[in-house]
Write an enzyme that holds these catalytic residues in place. Structure first.
Site, mmCIF file in Angstrom:
data_model
loop_
_atom_site.group_PDB
_atom_site.id
_atom_site.type_symbol
_atom_site.label_atom_id
_atom_site.label_comp_id
_atom_site.label_asym_id
_atom_site.label_seq_id
_atom_site.Cartn_x
_atom_site.Cartn_y
_atom_site.Cartn_z
ATOM 1 N N ASP A 167 -7.911 -5.709 0.174
ATOM 2 C CA ASP A 167 -8.380 -6.576 -0.906
ATOM 3 C C ASP A 167 -7.941 -8.030 -0.745
ATOM 4 O OD1 ASP A 167 -9.682 -4.558 -2.396
ATOM 5 O OD2 ASP A 167 -7.731 -3.799 -3.011
ATOM 6 N N HIS A 197 0.854 -1.191 0.000
ATOM 7 C CA HIS A 197 0.000 0.000 0.000
ATOM 8 C C HIS A 197 0.883 1.233 0.000
ATOM 9 C CE1 HIS A 197 -3.148 2.840 1.129
ATOM 10 N NE2 HIS A 197 -3.968 1.941 0.619
HETATM 11 N N1 CMC Z 1 4.158 -7.577 -4.714
HETATM 12 C C1 CMC Z 1 5.502 -7.527 -4.890
HETATM 13 N N2 CMC Z 1 6.235 -6.409 -4.792
HETATM 14 C C2 CMC Z 1 5.595 -5.274 -4.499
HETATM 15 C C3 CMC Z 1 4.205 -5.244 -4.276
HETATM 16 C C4 CMC Z 1 3.481 -6.446 -4.398
HETATM 17 N N3 CMC Z 1 2.160 -6.479 -4.212
HETATM 18 N N4 CMC Z 1 3.811 -3.981 -3.998
HETATM 19 C C5 CMC Z 1 4.920 -3.236 -4.038
HETATM 20 N N5 CMC Z 1 6.007 -4.016 -4.331
HETATM 21 C C6 CMC Z 1 7.406 -3.566 -4.409
HETATM 22 C C7 CMC Z 1 7.640 -2.813 -5.707
HETATM 23 O O1 CMC Z 1 8.096 -3.670 -6.730
HETATM 24 C C8 CMC Z 1 8.699 -1.810 -5.302
HETATM 25 O O2 CMC Z 1 9.933 -2.467 -5.289
HETATM 26 P P1 CMC Z 1 11.301 -1.633 -5.622
HETATM 27 O O3 CMC Z 1 11.445 -0.606 -4.547
HETATM 28 O O4 CMC Z 1 12.372 -2.682 -5.584
HETATM 29 O O5 CMC Z 1 11.099 -1.020 -6.973
HETATM 30 C C9 CMC Z 1 8.332 -1.460 -3.855
HETATM 31 O O6 CMC Z 1 7.609 -2.615 -3.364
HETATM 32 C C10 CMC Z 1 7.433 -0.234 -3.709
HETATM 33 O O7 CMC Z 1 6.319 -0.410 -4.571
HETATM 34 P P2 CMC Z 1 5.646 0.765 -5.418
HETATM 35 O O8 CMC Z 1 4.886 0.172 -6.549
HETATM 36 O O9 CMC Z 1 6.682 1.800 -5.732
HETATM 37 O O10 CMC Z 1 4.659 1.356 -4.329
HETATM 38 P P3 CMC Z 1 3.381 2.217 -4.593
HETATM 39 O O11 CMC Z 1 3.098 2.939 -3.335
HETATM 40 O O12 CMC Z 1 3.542 3.029 -5.824
HETATM 41 O O13 CMC Z 1 2.245 1.127 -4.901
HETATM 42 C C11 CMC Z 1 0.469 -0.423 -4.654
HETATM 43 C C12 CMC Z 1 1.285 0.717 -3.993
HETATM 44 C C13 CMC Z 1 -0.743 -0.736 -3.768
HETATM 45 C C14 CMC Z 1 -0.044 0.054 -6.014
HETATM 46 C C15 CMC Z 1 1.372 -1.660 -4.805
HETATM 47 O O14 CMC Z 1 1.787 -2.120 -3.536
HETATM 48 C C16 CMC Z 1 0.673 -2.783 -5.579
HETATM 49 O O15 CMC Z 1 0.710 -2.794 -6.815
HETATM 50 N N6 CMC Z 1 0.022 -3.766 -4.846
HETATM 51 C C17 CMC Z 1 -0.750 -4.798 -5.503
HETATM 52 C C18 CMC Z 1 -2.116 -4.263 -5.917
HETATM 53 C C19 CMC Z 1 -3.038 -4.068 -4.731
HETATM 54 O O16 CMC Z 1 -3.177 -4.923 -3.879
HETATM 55 N N7 CMC Z 1 -3.718 -2.913 -4.715
HETATM 56 C C20 CMC Z 1 -4.724 -2.581 -3.704
HETATM 57 C C21 CMC Z 1 -4.290 -1.479 -2.811
HETATM 58 S S1 CMC Z 1 -5.355 -1.299 -1.355
HETATM 59 C C22 CMC Z 1 -6.922 -0.922 -1.964
HETATM 60 C C23 CMC Z 1 -6.987 0.257 -2.864
HETATM 61 O O17 CMC Z 1 -6.254 1.228 -2.702
HETATM 62 O O18 CMC Z 1 -7.813 0.238 -3.757
#
Ligand code: CMC
Length: 431
Positions: free
Chosen positions: A366, A308
């Site tokens: 989720d 998140h």
């Molecule tokens: N699985 C594996 N690695 C992950 C994941 C994951 N679910 N989420 C983040 N990472 C890693 C990502 O690869 C990155 O690694 P690095 O620093 O080496 O590049 C690091 O963690 C930070 O991730 P980010 O994508 O830069 O973080 P963000 O804040 O931009 O993204 C997120 C947040 C929720 C989009 C992301 O964690 C994600 O894609 N999660 C899976 C989708 C999900 O479950 N979404 C629902 C969120 S809660 C409900 C809602 O908001 O609707």
């Protein structure tokens, strides 16, 4: 929002610029850069808004390190335990918990708006049967502005109020109609003797040829899901609603924009994606391979329902959802649901893995919601519509807060331009 005596100083090429520091009631202090461009002729750069507050708000607060979520100051765990969705709607919209008379009046107002204009049925019939219910909802909610002309004037507080009540009341009806249409069953009209959650279950699962009795435990579980999703401060879909609304667009168009944004798998679409992922993993033996792929930088695969932007600790909603999953499956007599087993084991393994520990990746809302919804009888395509109808109150509360703010301006981010500089047009023969 109070201005502290502190200032932040930015120094560029030997010149210094002082900026006021604002103190929120909770959370980190905020540097007010509104005059920066006028004074220093520079922009700030923050794609994804990772360090930027785009508005002030008094609706919802998240402490990502503590894993705390407050609606108008009340912890989500207390609300999930003691409150109900319509009371939470009142709280989010008006700022305080209602007394008994206010609650009755609010319930009455919402209940009286649950039906949609009969002509809207024709809209549904224009969609392909296999349309995703989110696609149908984006279209139909946008089309509400063609039906409810008496609540389109955003400058009239009464019309804004009516639009808010209409949206909270009608979104469950629209989501249920999208579902019924997709499975070829007749639409079921709302039944005002039922609760908000009970009515939604009724509209989804009743058929004209037999009685449908809402099970109180499932009604309670549905209501909890709604409360847990009701608001989440300035997330992507809420920011979309605010940005659309900042131009003066009507509230139905703004909420349709929010629904479109929510659909993405990084946001509300993650509940569907998560259940599909759990199904694909299938059994606990396949978990190590899923973890390996999620950690592989060259593989776009992610653990859905994990991570998140704000929570760097357990998402408090996920904890409540996990409890609810156990309760609902128990109630339905599902004692060895393979998906729940895979989810629990996946969570256990991921939380012990250095990759997930270092990046502070925890299960989010989720991760368990799909397991509950599937056990209740919903297909995966309905998971995100349920998120959307539950989040409607948050979107509309944030929209109302913004429109009522005298400082409100059209949202207009700037950019770091990296394209070609001025050049002259060449006739086609000369290219
Ligand atoms: N699985 C594996 N690695 C992950 C994941 C994951 N679910 N989420 C983040 N990472 C890693 C990502 O690869 C990155 O690694 P690095 O620093 O080496 O590049 C690091 O963690 C930070 O991730 P980010 O994508 O830069 O973080 P963000 O804040 O931009 O993204 C997120 C947040 C929720 C989009 C992301 O964690 C994600 O894609 N999660 C899976 C989708 C999900 O479950 N979404 C629902 C969120 S809660 C409900 C809602 O908001 O609707």
């Amino acid at each position: 929002m109070a201005e502290t005596k502190k200032t932040a100083t930015l120094s560029i090429d030997g010149k210094s610029y002082d900026m006021p520091v604002l103190t929120p009631t909770a959370g980190p202090e905020v540097i007010d850069i509104r005059k920066l461009y006028a004074q220093a002729d520079v922009f700030t750069y923050d794609p994804g808004f990772t360090s930027t507050a785009a508005c002030d708000s008094s609706i919802t607060y998240i402490d990502g390190d503590l894993g705390e979520l407050l609606y108008r100051g009340y912890p989500i765990e207390q609300l999930a335990d003691k409150s109900h969705h319509l009371e939470v709607c009142y709280l989010l919209l008006y700022g305080e918990l209602p007394d008994a008379a206010q609650m009755r009046d609010f319930e009455n107002r919402v209940t009286r708006h649950t039906m949609v204009h009969e002509q809207m049925h024709n809209f549904f019939r224009g969609f392909r049967r296999d349309s995703h219910p989110m696609a149908t909802m984006v279209g139909v909610v946008g089309a509400m502005s063609a039906f409810y002309h008496d609540s389109l004037d955003i400058n009239d507080p009464w019309q804004r109020e009516v639009a808010a009540i209409r949206m909270i009341a009608k979104l469950p009806t629209i989501a249920a109609m999208a579902y019924k249409y997709s499975i070829g069953q007749p639409f079921v009209y709302p039944k005002n003797s039922l609760s908000y959650a009970g009515n939604f279950l009724h509209m989804c699962f009743a058929v004209p040829c037999e009685d449908y009795v809402v099970r109180p435990e499932l009604e309670r579980a549905m209501d909890r899901i709604m409360m847990l999703h009701a608001d989440h401060e300035q997330n992507a879909s809420t920011s979309t609603v605010r940005l659309a609304g900042s131009s003066g667009a009507n509230p139905f168009a703004c909420i349709a924009a929010g629904i479109a944004c929510l659909w993405g798998p990084a946001h509300g679409g993650a509940n569907q994606a998560c259940l599909e992922m759990l199904r694909e993993i299938g059994s606990v033996e396949n978990i190590p391979e899923a973890i390996r792929r999620a950690k592989d930088k060259n593989d776009p695969y992610r653990l859905m329902g994990f991570g998140h932007r704000v929570y760097k600790n357990f998402d408090p909603r996920a904890k409540v959802m996990k409890e609810s999953a156990d309760e609902v499956l128990d109630l339905l007599g599902v004692h060895d649901n393979p998906l729940l087993q895979v989810a629990k084991e996946l969570e256990r393994i991921a939380l012990e893995d250095p990759y997930f520990i270092e990046k502070k990746l925890y299960p989010n809302v989720d991760f368990y919601s799909g397991i509950i919804l599937e056990a209740m009888g919903f297909p995966t395509s309905m998971f995100t519509p349920i998120f959307a109808l539950s989040r409607t109150v948050g979107w509309i509360s944030q929209w109302k807060e913004m429109i009522g703010d005298p400082q409100q301006k059209i949202g207009r981010p700037r950019q770091l331009y990296v394209g070609p500089t001025r050049r002259d047009y060449l006739d086609v023969e000369a290219r």
